[in-house]
Design an enzyme around this catalytic site. Structure first.
Site, PDB file in Angstrom:
ATOM      1  N   GLU B 146      30.659  60.608  62.749  1.00 30.83           N
ATOM      2  CA  GLU B 146      31.276  60.404  64.264  1.00 30.83           C
ATOM      3  C   GLU B 146      31.316  61.849  64.698  1.00 30.83           C
ATOM      4  O   GLU B 146      32.541  62.070  65.728  1.00 30.83           O
ATOM      5  CB  GLU B 146      32.728  59.669  64.192  1.00 30.83           C
ATOM      6  CG  GLU B 146      32.680  58.400  63.510  1.00 30.83           C
ATOM      7  CD  GLU B 146      31.812  57.303  64.045  1.00 30.83           C
ATOM      8  OE1 GLU B 146      31.257  57.496  65.214  1.00 30.83           O
ATOM      9  OE2 GLU B 146      31.791  56.285  63.523  1.00 30.83           O
ATOM     10  N   LEU B 147      30.832  62.781  64.420  1.00 33.15           N
ATOM     11  CA  LEU B 147      30.642  64.222  64.933  1.00 33.15           C
ATOM     12  C   LEU B 147      32.050  64.682  64.724  1.00 33.15           C
ATOM     13  O   LEU B 147      32.722  65.730  65.493  1.00 33.15           O
ATOM     14  CB  LEU B 147      30.563  64.416  66.276  1.00 33.15           C
ATOM     15  CG  LEU B 147      28.797  64.289  66.849  1.00 33.15           C
ATOM     16  CD1 LEU B 147      28.407  64.945  68.025  1.00 33.15           C
ATOM     17  CD2 LEU B 147      27.867  64.898  65.572  1.00 33.15           C
TER      18      LEU B 147
END
Lengths: 428, 412
Positions: B146-147
């Site tokens: 999810e970065l």
């Protein structure tokens, strides 16, 4: 704006949610500047049957409100009780006489006075209730000819004939407010006469208000009322913050699960009992409280003994006032497994008292209380699973109660009042 | 002469099936195999296969000019392998063109970095080996689940030898700076930091079919105009998005495939414009500055923080509980139990428990198989309760009962 309202019960004499809702709704409307004359039949055992009198009941009400919250709005509310209305022995002659005596104008005679059997009141359901409803209607005609008002507003089937009568006499628009349908109370075993009254009332009404989209959909389906004629006004709950005065110290070892409502078919108490059995198989130190009374109680007491869970299952009877608050405050979870619940204010009360709430999906309150656990009323195993989940896993309690509090902020009687006022405004 | 870097995230979690309190102790299969199978097959048909075909077509058409990159979670790869092996083959064909780069992430799309560095490292290495084995390339760029990113992750990426690491170009991180340059994680001297241009990325990923959007409909021409506007005020445009944008989040009839097909053609209008992969971007451009990111950012929700997975006590409790099992799991030396435990770490499980209903709430609802976050939590915790018991039964007997009692307080 003046409203003539017909109800069936009003605090302090209440047996369920209808009285509570009427109190809240009139409160919300009064704050919007609406003047309300509220008529109720007084359910007393007094034997003064001979005559019908109209009595100003505002003083008794004010007493009640002082115990509650603010009273300013009360000035706009006038409550009338039609005492001894239930007296079944008023004949057509004495009634006509009475009408003449009461009605100063004397211009109109009511429909019921002309034709006493508008509803066939013979046997079966218990004729008294129909007779009462019918006589209430005839009195309504008298009141309607006496009072000045812009709109007539009635609550549920018992008051529908009264509203129709008042409309007939006065020609003013009629709003029928549906808090519960015969289909909710009796499932598929509906009483045809009550259904007929409901249907006739909604057909002749200028507008219908329901307490949920759930109920609106049922009215469209079962009563054939066009959707455009029905508005949804969700109920609310009076107190938003619990005072925590019953700071019950909760034991980690003993958990309480609460049922609070009439012990009748509609409320699904039998599903609660069966789920309790499943919960106890996994968590022996859970205690179940069943608060309320009703026709299913003897059968359930027997069932609880049969399941040998009497030491963990407590019938505490019909609770009032502070006892209700105490019951919510001490419980770890409140369960409302209604088979069909048009709204279900008590679920909001659970949220007020920081108690996580499990409600059936067949309940209107789920439309406004997002932060609650939802189950199908018949899914006992899932109900037990959710009860066990709330009791076992610490993360859920605070999360669900604090979020439910946020839900409550958007659910007020003032909001309900202004929606109803919109309905009135469109009618006159 | 800006460069565009396309990166598509491919991920499918293993879904936990309905698991009640009454299942605890009586069955130990937590996966909803049927659902995994049907969703994998459905998304393969709607998205992965047609999108891969399109990308392959574009690569062939432009003969080395058009390039893209992917990060495919291990849980997605395993499910392709099992339920839709043709998807793996089609990714292999893409890899063979030499115009596609595969990045590294945690195998189980987990939040392990936040809870256990050893576990994090193991999952990253597991994923690296899998990518090498399937596509013959060793990933040189890292992107966390999810970065999710902060300074510490940047430093970790450097110590693990990556050329670059990806992060969200969030406003609160960049301030006045532009995401359209290459940066460097604070304190690093080799690894580059590539930031997502969330406006342009979300124009495609989220807003493409939104009729209430004032720029609707989005055409390739319009998009190229926006790209041109950046020319001169930036060097790179990082378009990072879920691959499921194509055909799944944006259905085919929205015209998303046509948009993608037309885009490269329109971009040829811009002189000296090119496509790059993340590692090329890191090689081509020097960092303009070091970027200090002390607290975590992610690409989720409007907050761009961790609250989608760690925003409430249910999520925190569930995460803490699952990671508290690490020592037990590893002591069993059972590959199956290790795999089960790791599948339970996938971020999606915690995302389902998010209670942020409003504004972002609808996105959460769209991706949520449970009717409420409370249901998701109870189901997950039931599974963990059983899994804890299973672990206890599988480790060499010692005084483990004591620990177990704490979690099952009501069944005393």
């Amino acid at each position: 704006m003046k409203v003539l309202m017909f109800g069936w019960e009003f605090p302090p004499h209440i047996s369920g949610g209808l009285g509570t809702a009427c109190y809240g709704l009139t409160q919300g409307l009064s704050k919007k500047g609406v003047d309300i004359t509220f008529v109720i039949p007084r359910l007393t055992d007094r034997t003064t049957r001979s005559h019908v009198r109209l009595i100003d009941y505002t003083d008794a009400l004010r007493e009640y409100a002082v115990q509650g919250t603010t009273t300013k709005w009360l000035k706009r509310l006038k409550v009338m009780a039609v005492e001894s209305l239930l007296a079944p022995y008023v004949t057509e002659e004495t009634y006509l006489e009475m009408v003449k005596k009461i009605s100063s104008t004397g211009k109109k005679t009511t429909k019921i006075a002309e034709k006493s059997d508008v509803f066939d009141l013979s046997n079966d359901y218990g004729p008294n209730i129909f007779e009462s409803v019918s006589r209430y209607a005839s009195i309504a005609g008298v009141i309607a000819s006496q009072e000045s008002f812009d709109v007539i507003h009635v609550h549920d089937w018992m008051t529908i004939p009264a509203g129709m009568e008042a409309k007939y006499v006065s020609g003013k628009p009629l709003v029928v407010h549906v808090h519960a349908l015969e289909f909710d109370r009796s499932g598929m075993h509906v009483n045809q006469r009550i259904y007929d009254i409901e249907r006739a009332g909604m057909e002749s009404a200028d507008h219908v208000i329901t307490v949920s989209h759930y109920t609106k959909a049922r009215i469209i389906e079962y009563y054939g009322i066009p959707a455009g004629k029905i508005s949804v006004v969700h109920n609310a709950v009076s107190r938003q913050e619990s005072f925590n005065k019953y700071h019950v110290k909760k034991s980690p070892l003993r958990k309480y699960v609460l049922f609070l409502g009439r012990i009748t078919f509609q409320k699904g108490p039998d599903y609660f009992v069966e789920a309790a059995k499943l919960v106890l198989e996994k968590a022996r130190n859970t205690h179940f409280i069943m608060a309320g009374s009703g026709d299913m109680m003897p059968r359930l007491i027997e069932r609880v003994s049969e399941l040998r869970m009497g030491s963990n299952f407590h019938f505490v009877g019909f609770l009032r006032g502070e006892d209700v608050e105490r019951a919510f405050a001490m419980s770890d979870v409140y369960v409302m497994p209604s088979v069909s619940e048009p709204f279900g204010i008590s679920a909001l009360e659970g949220a007020v008292y920081d108690t996580p709430v499990i409600v059936s999906r067949q309940s209107g309150v789920t439309e406004v209380l997002n932060h609650s656990l939802k189950v199908d009323f018949w899914d006992i195993r899932e109900l037990a699973n959710k009860i066990l989940g709330v009791l076992s896993y610490g993360g859920i309690h605070d999360e669900i109660t604090s979020n439910a509090k946020k839900d409550l902020r958007n659910i007020t009687w003032e909001m309900a009042g202004s929606k109803i006022l919109d309905v009135y405004t469109n009618l006159i | 002469m800006p460069s565009i870097c396309f990166y598509f995230q491919v991920h499918q979690p293993y879904r936990v099936g309905k698991y009640t309190f009454f299942d605890i102790g009586s069955r130990h299969d937590y996966e909803d195999v049927e659902k995994d199978k049907s969703i994998t097959r459905k998304v393969a048909q709607k998205c992965y296969l047609p999108a891969n075909n399109l990308i392959l077509k574009l690569i062939n058409k432009y003969k080395g000019w058009f390039k893209v990159s992917y990060s495919i979670s291990g849980t997605a790869l395993d499910q392709f392998n099992e339920y839709a092996p043709e998807v793996i083959d089609s990714f292999k064909r893409l890899s063979d063109t030499g115009c596609v780069e595969f990045m590294n992430e945690t195998y189980y799309h987990s939040l392990a970095f936040l809870f256990s560095k050893p576990e994090f490292t193991q999952q990253v290495n597991l994923h690296k080996r899998r990518i090498k084995e399937l596509f013959g390339q060793t990933p040189r760029v890292f992107r966390n689940t999810e970065l999710i990113y902060n300074n510490e992750l940047g430093a970790m990426a450097e110590s693990m030898g990556y050329k670059a690491v990806l992060a969200e170009g969030a406003d609160h991180v960049l301030g006045w700076r532009s995401p359209n340059f290459v940066y460097q994680p604070a304190g690093c001297y080799k690894t580059k930091l590539l930031l997502r241009n969330y406006r342009l990325s979300d124009d495609i990923a989220f807003r493409f079919s939104n009729r209430h959007w004032d720029k609707y409909p989005l055409s390739a021409d319009k998009f190229v105009q926006w790209v041109k506007q950046i020319n001169g005020s930036g060097e790179v445009i990082n378009l990072f998005m879920d691959y499921e944008t194509f055909g799944e989040h944006q259905w085919e009839d929205t015209g998303i495939f046509n948009f993608m097909e037309n885009l490269p053609e329109k971009l040829t209008q811009i002189p000296e414009f090119n496509f790059v992969t993340p590692s090329e971007e890191a090689e081509l451009y020097d960092p303009v500055a070091q970027l200090d990111v002390p607290s975590f950012v992610s690409w989720a929700d409007v907050e761009r923080d961790l609250t989608a997975w760690m925003g409430n006590n249910m999520q925190l409790e569930a995460l803490e509980r699952v990671y508290s099992l690490e020592r037990k799991v590893k002591r069993t030396r059972s590959p199956e139990l290790l795999d089960t435990w790791r599948k339970l770490q996938t971020g999606d499980h915690f995302y389902y428990m998010c209670t942020k209903w409003f504004s972002d709430g609808d996105v959460h609802k769209y991706f949520n198989p449970y009717t409420s976050p409370y249901d998701a939590y109870i189901n997950y915790m039931n599974v963990l309760s059983d899994f804890t018991d299973v672990l206890d039964a599988n480790i060499p007997a010692r005084r483990e009962n004591h620990e177990r009692q704490q979690y099952r307080s009501i069944s005393i």
